[in-house]
Motif scaffolding. Structure first.
Motif, PDB file in Angstrom:
ATOM      1  N   ALA A  25      31.064  14.825  11.047  1.00 15.62           N
ATOM      2  CA  ALA A  25      29.919  15.611  10.593  1.00 15.62           C
ATOM      3  C   ALA A  25      28.717  15.000  10.315  1.00 15.62           C
ATOM      4  N   GLN A  26      28.701  13.720   9.754  1.00 11.89           N
ATOM      5  CA  GLN A  26      27.800  13.011   9.068  1.00 11.89           C
ATOM      6  C   GLN A  26      26.810  12.293  10.191  1.00 11.89           C
ATOM      7  N   GLU A  27      27.346  12.277  11.264  1.00 10.37           N
ATOM      8  CA  GLU A  27      26.370  11.511  12.492  1.00 10.37           C
ATOM      9  C   GLU A  27      25.337  12.458  12.638  1.00 10.37           C
ATOM     10  N   SER A  28      24.382  11.559  13.344  1.00 12.61           N
ATOM     11  CA  SER A  28      23.283  12.412  13.871  1.00 12.61           C
ATOM     12  C   SER A  28      23.560  13.376  14.956  1.00 12.61           C
ATOM     13  N   ASN A  65      22.914  17.640  11.699  1.00  9.46           N
ATOM     14  CA  ASN A  65      24.361  17.562  11.884  1.00  9.46           C
ATOM     15  C   ASN A  65      25.081  18.713  12.213  1.00  9.46           C
ATOM     16  N   TYR A  93      23.400  23.130  14.952  1.00 14.22           N
ATOM     17  CA  TYR A  93      23.152  21.759  14.126  1.00 14.22           C
ATOM     18  C   TYR A  93      22.090  22.301  13.059  1.00 14.22           C
TER      19      TYR A  93
END
Length: 209
Positions: free
Chosen positions: A29-32, A60, A51
């Motif tokens: 969940a922390q990725e762009s 996210n 998002y």
């Protein structure tokens, strides 16, 4: 309304390059959003996650897009859904309240886009049914449904929750408008088990008209 984010803009915003052909496991969940979509190949025939930007401006996948709908009539799917929430027979649904920032991945245009249609059902107290709809193509729309839960720490003083209850409320309403509901349906969201556990019952449904 903030501008749509292209894949290039989203990737540049985090200062990293991602190879489109790269393969990887499920994205966290922390990725762009650009990394998440490319690495996990999450977004398929329908957009699967909603998002939102975090405090650092990174986008996210945070909420499930939990209803898939197909219109086999001569009309466009988006227009058919809009008609089901409009008119004098549906005055309990309204578009007058502001929405928090929300986007879904448009696979064809390769960018994050806002909903094409949003509507709420106000009631006394908490837990208003809140619906976002994205136009996938002439025959299909993707729907995210949640209940607005009062939260003074969140933007617009509410947060989305109870996705299963909201999806079933939308299905009941659209069922009364002539849609057929397939309740034994499962959506693969491409997110980690920890996020799925936090989401709980997503209420995955398929609607046909």
């Amino acid at each position: 309304m903030t501008p749509d984010l292209t894949r290039r803009e989203a990737m540049a915003g985090i200062g990293s390059a991602v190879a489109v052909g790269a393969s990887a496991g499920l994205a966290g969940a922390q990725e762009s959003p650009a990394e998440a979509v490319v690495d996990a190949d999450r977004e398929g025939d329908y957009p699967r996650c909603l998002y939102k930007p975090d405090g650092d401006g990174e986008w996210n996948p945070v909420l499930p897009i939990n209803v898939h709908a197909r219109d086999s009539s001569d009309g466009a799917a988006l227009a058919t859904v809009e008609d089901a929430f409009a008119g004098f027979s549906n005055l309990e649904w309204t578009r007058v309240f502001p929405d928090a920032t929300a986007r879904a991945w448009d696979r064809e245009r390769e960018r994050l886009v806002p909903p094409d249609y949003s509507v709420r059902r106000p009631r006394l107290g908490d837990e208003w049914t809140h619906v976002h709809v994205w136009d996938v193509d002439d025959d299909r729309v993707a729907i995210h449904a949640h209940l607005d839960v009062f939260d003074p720490s969140s933007s617009h003083f509410h947060r989305g929750d109870h996705y299963g209850d909201a999806a079933r409320a939308v299905a009941d309403h659209l069922g009364d408008e002539g849609w057929t509901v397939e309740r034994d349906y499962s959506i693969e969201y491409g997110v980690g088990e920890d996020r799925l556990e936090r989401w709980g019952d997503t209420g995955d449904l398929k609607l046909t008209y």
